[in-house]
Design a protein around this motif. Sequence first.
Motif, mmCIF file in Angstrom:
data_model
loop_
_atom_site.group_PDB
_atom_site.id
_atom_site.type_symbol
_atom_site.label_atom_id
_atom_site.label_comp_id
_atom_site.label_asym_id
_atom_site.label_seq_id
_atom_site.Cartn_x
_atom_site.Cartn_y
_atom_site.Cartn_z
ATOM 1 N N ALA A 174 0.943 -1.160 0.010
ATOM 2 C CA ALA A 174 -0.041 0.041 -0.057
ATOM 3 C C ALA A 174 1.130 1.142 -0.058
ATOM 4 O O ALA A 174 2.037 0.984 0.197
ATOM 5 N N ARG A 175 0.247 2.368 -0.126
ATOM 6 C CA ARG A 175 1.115 3.699 -0.302
ATOM 7 C C ARG A 175 1.915 4.084 0.869
ATOM 8 O O ARG A 175 2.815 4.469 0.990
ATOM 9 N N ASP A 176 1.127 3.586 2.103
ATOM 10 C CA ASP A 176 1.793 4.147 3.400
ATOM 11 C C ASP A 176 2.611 3.168 4.021
ATOM 12 O O ASP A 176 3.045 3.279 5.101
ATOM 13 N N CYS A 180 8.765 -6.307 3.874
ATOM 14 C CA CYS A 180 9.721 -6.945 3.188
ATOM 15 C C CYS A 180 9.168 -8.299 2.832
ATOM 16 O O CYS A 180 8.958 -9.013 3.861
ATOM 17 N N ARG A 181 9.296 -9.072 1.471
ATOM 18 C CA ARG A 181 8.653 -10.168 1.503
ATOM 19 C C ARG A 181 9.761 -11.321 1.788
ATOM 20 O O ARG A 181 9.248 -12.510 2.053
ATOM 21 N N ARG A 182 10.836 -11.096 2.181
ATOM 22 C CA ARG A 182 12.056 -11.752 2.540
ATOM 23 C C ARG A 182 12.150 -11.817 3.813
ATOM 24 O O ARG A 182 12.257 -12.898 4.578
ATOM 25 N N CYS A 183 12.334 -10.744 4.614
ATOM 26 C CA CYS A 183 12.920 -10.779 5.919
ATOM 27 C C CYS A 183 11.756 -10.321 6.999
ATOM 28 O O CYS A 183 11.952 -10.491 8.185
ATOM 29 N N GLY A 184 10.636 -9.802 6.445
ATOM 30 C CA GLY A 184 9.431 -9.378 7.048
ATOM 31 C C GLY A 184 9.581 -8.075 7.919
ATOM 32 O O GLY A 184 8.810 -7.649 8.519
ATOM 33 N N LEU A 185 10.583 -6.991 7.439
ATOM 34 C CA LEU A 185 10.781 -5.794 8.000
ATOM 35 C C LEU A 185 9.764 -4.958 7.751
ATOM 36 O O LEU A 185 9.293 -4.966 6.192
ATOM 37 N N ALA A 186 8.995 -4.357 8.417
ATOM 38 C CA ALA A 186 7.694 -3.472 8.188
ATOM 39 C C ALA A 186 7.857 -2.030 8.863
ATOM 40 O O ALA A 186 8.463 -2.046 9.918
ATOM 41 N N GLY A 187 7.174 -1.243 8.279
ATOM 42 C CA GLY A 187 7.158 0.191 8.719
ATOM 43 C C GLY A 187 6.603 1.197 7.730
ATOM 44 O O GLY A 187 5.942 0.671 6.572
ATOM 45 N N PRO A 188 6.438 2.198 7.970
ATOM 46 C CA PRO A 188 5.967 3.310 7.150
ATOM 47 C C PRO A 188 6.682 3.465 6.022
ATOM 48 O O PRO A 188 8.098 3.484 6.000
ATOM 49 N N ALA A 189 6.148 3.409 4.491
ATOM 50 C CA ALA A 189 6.816 3.313 3.353
ATOM 51 C C ALA A 189 8.044 4.414 3.175
ATOM 52 O O ALA A 189 8.836 4.442 2.878
#
Length: 386
Positions: A343-345, A349-358
């Motif tokens: 999503a825009r915001d 990461c599809r490999r390591c799972g790191l997530a956060g505001p884009a």
Amino acid sequence: MKLVVQVKLLPTLEQAAALEATLRACNRAATHVASAAFDRGVKDRNGLQKLLYTDIKAKFGLSAQPAVRVVKKVVDAYATQAAQARAGLLGKTTSSRYRRAMSSPVGFRPEAAQPFDDRCLSWQSDARTISIWTVGGRMKNIRYTGSADQLKVLHEHRKGESDLVRRGGKWFLIATCDLPEPDVTEPADWIGVDRGIVNLATTSDGTNYQGRGLRRYRYWCALKRAELQKKQTCSATRRLARRSKKEQRHATHLNHRISKEIVSVAQRTGRGIAVEELDGIRERVRLRRDQRGTLSSWPFYQLGQYLAYKAKRAGVVFLEVDARHTSQRCPRCGHTERANRPARDHFCCRRCGLAGPADVVAGVNVRDRARSAWAFVTMPVPFAPA
């Protein structure tokens, strides 16, 4: 470093009439010189001055130094046109826009800005007045005003020409100042800045400057313009004239505020500032028809300019880095994929799972690229024996 300072003139009615007559005479002379330069194929300063110096003094009532400034103004205009053509800013050589620009002489509006040097314009800093040459003779004691910071820079560092400008019925002088450049220190780290439309700027520290207010204001201004244009009355035309450039001034104010805050943080923490290099973004990005106007009129470039000159003035290193895939690359494992930004915001990461505001992730990627680029730039050259 070069900086311009704008001050507002406060002329009397008699002084304003003399300034207007001077501006119109200079621009009529400039249009005449530009037409002659185009017809004769002479666009260098010495050649034009030799051909037309006496003519423009006699025809337009200019004295020696204003006549020289008019010739220089025309030469600069043709040089700018040639530079734009080389850079492709006038379109392809086969386009109608390019042919129109190159097949006719440069023109000057009746109230276009006119440069004055120290022979034609003198400043009385203590009294806050100027003395300027006009077609009706030397006009003295024209008052001016400005902010305290601007006046201090003007009085201490003014050097070179000043441009006389009339805008919206008001008179301004734009003076060139030459400030000493501060010593630039080695950055301890970097602040990555991601620019956008939804968020005007997002730093790698997580600071977010939202663009929602500016977007709503621009939408309201567009509705107001359409409403007034539809009326087609004299009062509506007057209101449109009063509102002209109000939206632009609002966006400029926001960019000044954002860039000032980012530079002050960088200066306080001893870090450099890195931004994405957005040259050619219109050619790289495909947009829907309803998005094109927003992208074309959004002040990305202006924010970058303000960051650059404020950083230079504060002694902070400023760097532009490659903008490709900054919002799709994982800063932890380096995996790059469009699906990393579902999503825009949001970024995940599809490999390591790191997530956060884009946008924060994009700012971190900009910071990491600045680290690599700076390490490469400052890397010592190995010694090669003869």
